[in-house]
Design a protein around this motif. Structure first.
Motif, PDB file in Angstrom:
ATOM      1  N   ASP A  48       0.782  -1.233   0.000  1.00  7.56           N
ATOM      2  CA  ASP A  48       0.000   0.000   0.000  1.00  7.56           C
ATOM      3  C   ASP A  48       0.818   1.289   0.000  1.00  7.56           C
ATOM      4  N   LYS A  49       1.936   1.291   0.683  1.00  7.10           N
ATOM      5  CA  LYS A  49       2.705   2.529   0.837  1.00  7.10           C
ATOM      6  C   LYS A  49       3.734   2.764  -0.266  1.00  7.10           C
ATOM      7  N   ILE A  50       3.834   1.854  -1.225  1.00  7.65           N
ATOM      8  CA  ILE A  50       4.843   1.986  -2.275  1.00  7.65           C
ATOM      9  C   ILE A  50       4.677   3.275  -3.089  1.00  7.65           C
ATOM     10  N   PRO A  51       3.468   3.652  -3.531  1.00 15.31           N
ATOM     11  CA  PRO A  51       3.355   4.925  -4.267  1.00 15.31           C
ATOM     12  C   PRO A  51       3.850   6.129  -3.454  1.00 15.31           C
ATOM     13  N   GLU A  52       3.538   6.155  -2.172  1.00 13.21           N
ATOM     14  CA  GLU A  52       3.998   7.235  -1.292  1.00 13.21           C
ATOM     15  C   GLU A  52       5.530   7.242  -1.194  1.00 13.21           C
ATOM     16  N   ILE A  53       6.114   6.085  -1.049  1.00 12.39           N
ATOM     17  CA  ILE A  53       7.578   5.970  -0.956  1.00 12.39           C
ATOM     18  C   ILE A  53       8.216   6.455  -2.256  1.00 12.39           C
ATOM     19  N   ILE A  54       7.622   6.105  -3.371  1.00 11.30           N
ATOM     20  CA  ILE A  54       8.145   6.559  -4.667  1.00 11.30           C
ATOM     21  C   ILE A  54       8.073   8.076  -4.773  1.00 11.30           C
ATOM     22  N   ARG A  55       6.941   8.658  -4.413  1.00 12.59           N
ATOM     23  CA  ARG A  55       6.788  10.132  -4.468  1.00 12.59           C
ATOM     24  C   ARG A  55       7.776  10.831  -3.541  1.00 12.59           C
ATOM     25  N   SER A  78      10.623   9.940  -2.815  1.00 11.75           N
ATOM     26  CA  SER A  78      11.971   9.850  -3.385  1.00 11.75           C
ATOM     27  C   SER A  78      12.168  10.823  -4.546  1.00 11.75           C
ATOM     28  N   GLY A  79      11.117  11.606  -4.865  1.00 13.12           N
ATOM     29  CA  GLY A  79      11.220  12.593  -5.931  1.00 13.12           C
ATOM     30  C   GLY A  79      10.802  12.072  -7.303  1.00 13.12           C
ATOM     31  N   ARG A  80      10.360  10.844  -7.358  1.00 16.01           N
ATOM     32  CA  ARG A  80       9.910  10.274  -8.627  1.00 16.01           C
ATOM     33  C   ARG A  80       8.388  10.328  -8.696  1.00 16.01           C
ATOM     34  N   THR A  81       7.839  10.049  -9.855  1.00 18.80           N
ATOM     35  CA  THR A  81       6.394   9.976 -10.020  1.00 18.80           C
ATOM     36  C   THR A  81       6.024   8.548 -10.388  1.00 18.80           C
ATOM     37  N   CYS A  82       4.781   8.201 -10.145  1.00 17.47           N
ATOM     38  CA  CYS A  82       4.317   6.865 -10.504  1.00 17.47           C
ATOM     39  C   CYS A  82       2.851   6.914 -10.874  1.00 17.47           C
ATOM     40  N   GLU A  83       2.435   5.919 -11.593  1.00 20.57           N
ATOM     41  CA  GLU A  83       1.043   5.753 -11.972  1.00 20.57           C
ATOM     42  C   GLU A  83       0.561   4.459 -11.335  1.00 20.57           C
ATOM     43  N   PHE A  84      -0.596   4.495 -10.708  1.00 24.21           N
ATOM     44  CA  PHE A  84      -1.151   3.292 -10.084  1.00 24.21           C
ATOM     45  C   PHE A  84      -2.654   3.372 -10.092  1.00 24.21           C
TER      46      PHE A  84
END
Length: 106
Positions: free
Chosen positions: A11-18, A20-26
């Protein structure tokens, strides 16, 4: 560079990615989609464990199994009962028995 994953993640992977300064789509999976994704993830985790056995991988599998129990609306106490019943009737894996063959006599 964009990398495609197309897999179930914690669940927290998108938050961790953000963070880190990166963007993600989910997306959030629906009830019918999550069951297939959980089965695929279980196979993925079993394959990873088979190559690199570790406590961390087992903890991921335990977490995944807890989610499967919840999503499939299984009763945890009933699963424990079935586990005990199977252990009593068929044994466990602790004696390391490896079946080679069975001859049915025909």
């Amino acid at each position: 560079m964009k990398v495609e994953y197309n897999k179930l993640v914690r669940d927290k992977i998108p938050e961790i990615i953000r963070e880190s300064g990166r963007t993600c789509e989910f997306k959030i999976l629906g009830q019918s989609e999550i069951k297939d994704a959980l089965k695929e993830k279980l196979i993925e985790k079993a394959e990873v464990f088979s190559k690199r056995p570790s406590e961390d991988e087992i903890s991921d599998i335990y977490e995944l199994l807890d989610t499967i129990v919840e999503v499939y609306d299984f009763e945890p106490l009933h699963i424990d009962y079935l586990k005990l019943q199977n252990k009593e009737s068929k044994g466990s894996y602790s004696e390391k028995v490896f079946l080679i063959s069975v001859d049915d006599g025909q």
